[in-house]
Write an enzyme that holds these catalytic residues in place. Structure first.
Site, short mmCIF file in Angstrom:
data_model
loop_
_atom_site.label_atom_id
_atom_site.label_comp_id
_atom_site.label_asym_id
_atom_site.label_seq_id
_atom_site.Cartn_x
_atom_site.Cartn_y
_atom_site.Cartn_z
N HIS A 178 0.85 -1.20 0.00
CA HIS A 178 0.00 0.00 0.00
C HIS A 178 0.88 1.24 0.00
O HIS A 178 2.08 1.17 0.28
CB HIS A 178 -0.94 0.02 1.21
CG HIS A 178 -0.28 -0.30 2.51
ND1 HIS A 178 0.46 0.61 3.22
CD2 HIS A 178 -0.23 -1.45 3.23
CE1 HIS A 178 0.91 0.04 4.32
NE2 HIS A 178 0.53 -1.22 4.35
P1 TYD Z 1 -1.56 -3.04 7.47
O1 TYD Z 1 -1.13 -1.63 7.71
O2 TYD Z 1 -2.19 -3.36 6.14
O3 TYD Z 1 -0.31 -4.03 7.67
P2 TYD Z 1 1.13 -4.00 6.96
O4 TYD Z 1 2.07 -3.68 8.06
O5 TYD Z 1 1.37 -5.36 6.41
O6 TYD Z 1 1.13 -2.94 5.92
O7 TYD Z 1 -2.52 -3.46 8.64
C1 TYD Z 1 -3.00 -4.79 8.77
C2 TYD Z 1 -4.29 -4.78 9.58
O8 TYD Z 1 -4.06 -4.26 10.89
C3 TYD Z 1 -5.37 -3.92 8.96
O9 TYD Z 1 -6.59 -4.63 9.01
C4 TYD Z 1 -5.47 -2.72 9.86
C5 TYD Z 1 -4.92 -3.18 11.17
N1 TYD Z 1 -4.16 -2.11 11.86
C6 TYD Z 1 -4.70 -1.44 12.93
O10 TYD Z 1 -5.84 -1.70 13.36
N2 TYD Z 1 -3.97 -0.46 13.55
C7 TYD Z 1 -2.73 -0.11 13.11
O11 TYD Z 1 -2.08 0.81 13.70
C8 TYD Z 1 -2.18 -0.79 11.98
C9 TYD Z 1 -0.82 -0.45 11.44
C10 TYD Z 1 -2.93 -1.79 11.38
#
Ligand code: TYD
Length: 144
Positions: free
Chosen positions: A56
């Site tokens: 993303h």
């Molecule tokens: P995401 O940011 O997509 O993970 P990655 O580190 O792989 O980019 O987040 C994964 C899931 O966790 C998404 O459903 C949202 C949740 N999340 C939260 O609830 N709070 C947060 O601070 C973060 C970073 C993610």
């Protein structure tokens, strides 16, 4: 943090390191260490070797990623070019400003990715579709 840092580009920042025979210590404090006010911290761990995280970009969020344990790669895209950074030192952080796609992979066993970010969690700040990201990047070019 260097005063002449270009905060429009992803880059590795050297963090303060207090050498000590009892074990080393690194810290971030206020806006003197990272070029944004830290609003949130989260960390990723227990990542299977073949897994990929991220996938993303963000409209507004700035981020500092630190391998506080182990190692992993962060692959950053500006819409045209990709650049990969290997994080494996607890005293280095990868700064990523808004508008860059990122994926994280090649996690070593036991790796922990600490993420310090400039905003509270807001799903509306995410761009999770790569084609949409490329359209946005074309309209508002940012360079690696
Ligand atoms: P995401 O940011 O997509 O993970 P990655 O580190 O792989 O980019 O987040 C994964 C899931 O966790 C998404 O459903 C949202 C949740 N999340 C939260 O609830 N709070 C947060 O601070 C973060 C970073 C993610």
């Amino acid at each position: 943090m260097g005063n002449n840092m270009d905060i429009s580009r992803p880059q590795i920042l050297q963090l303060p390191k207090i050498h000590d025979p009892r074990g080393n210590l690194t810290f971030v404090e206020g806006e003197g260490t990272v070029p944004f006010e830290i609003k949130r911290a989260y960390w990723i761990y227990d990542v299977p070797a073949a897994a990929e995280r991220g996938g993303h970009s963000h409209h507004a969020m700035s981020q500092l990623l630190v391998a506080v344990g182990g190692s992993f790669n962060v692959n950053v895209c500006d819409g045209l070019d990709w650049r990969s950074f290997t994080l494996n030192r607890p005293f280095e952080g990868l700064f990523i400003p808004p508008g860059f796609w990122r994926t994280l992979d090649n996690f070593s066993s036991g790796a922990v990715c600490l993420s310090l970010v400039s905003t509270r969690y807001d799903e509306a700040d995410y761009v999770r579709d790569f084609e949409e990201f490329k359209r946005l990047a074309k309209a508002n070019p940012r360079r690696l």
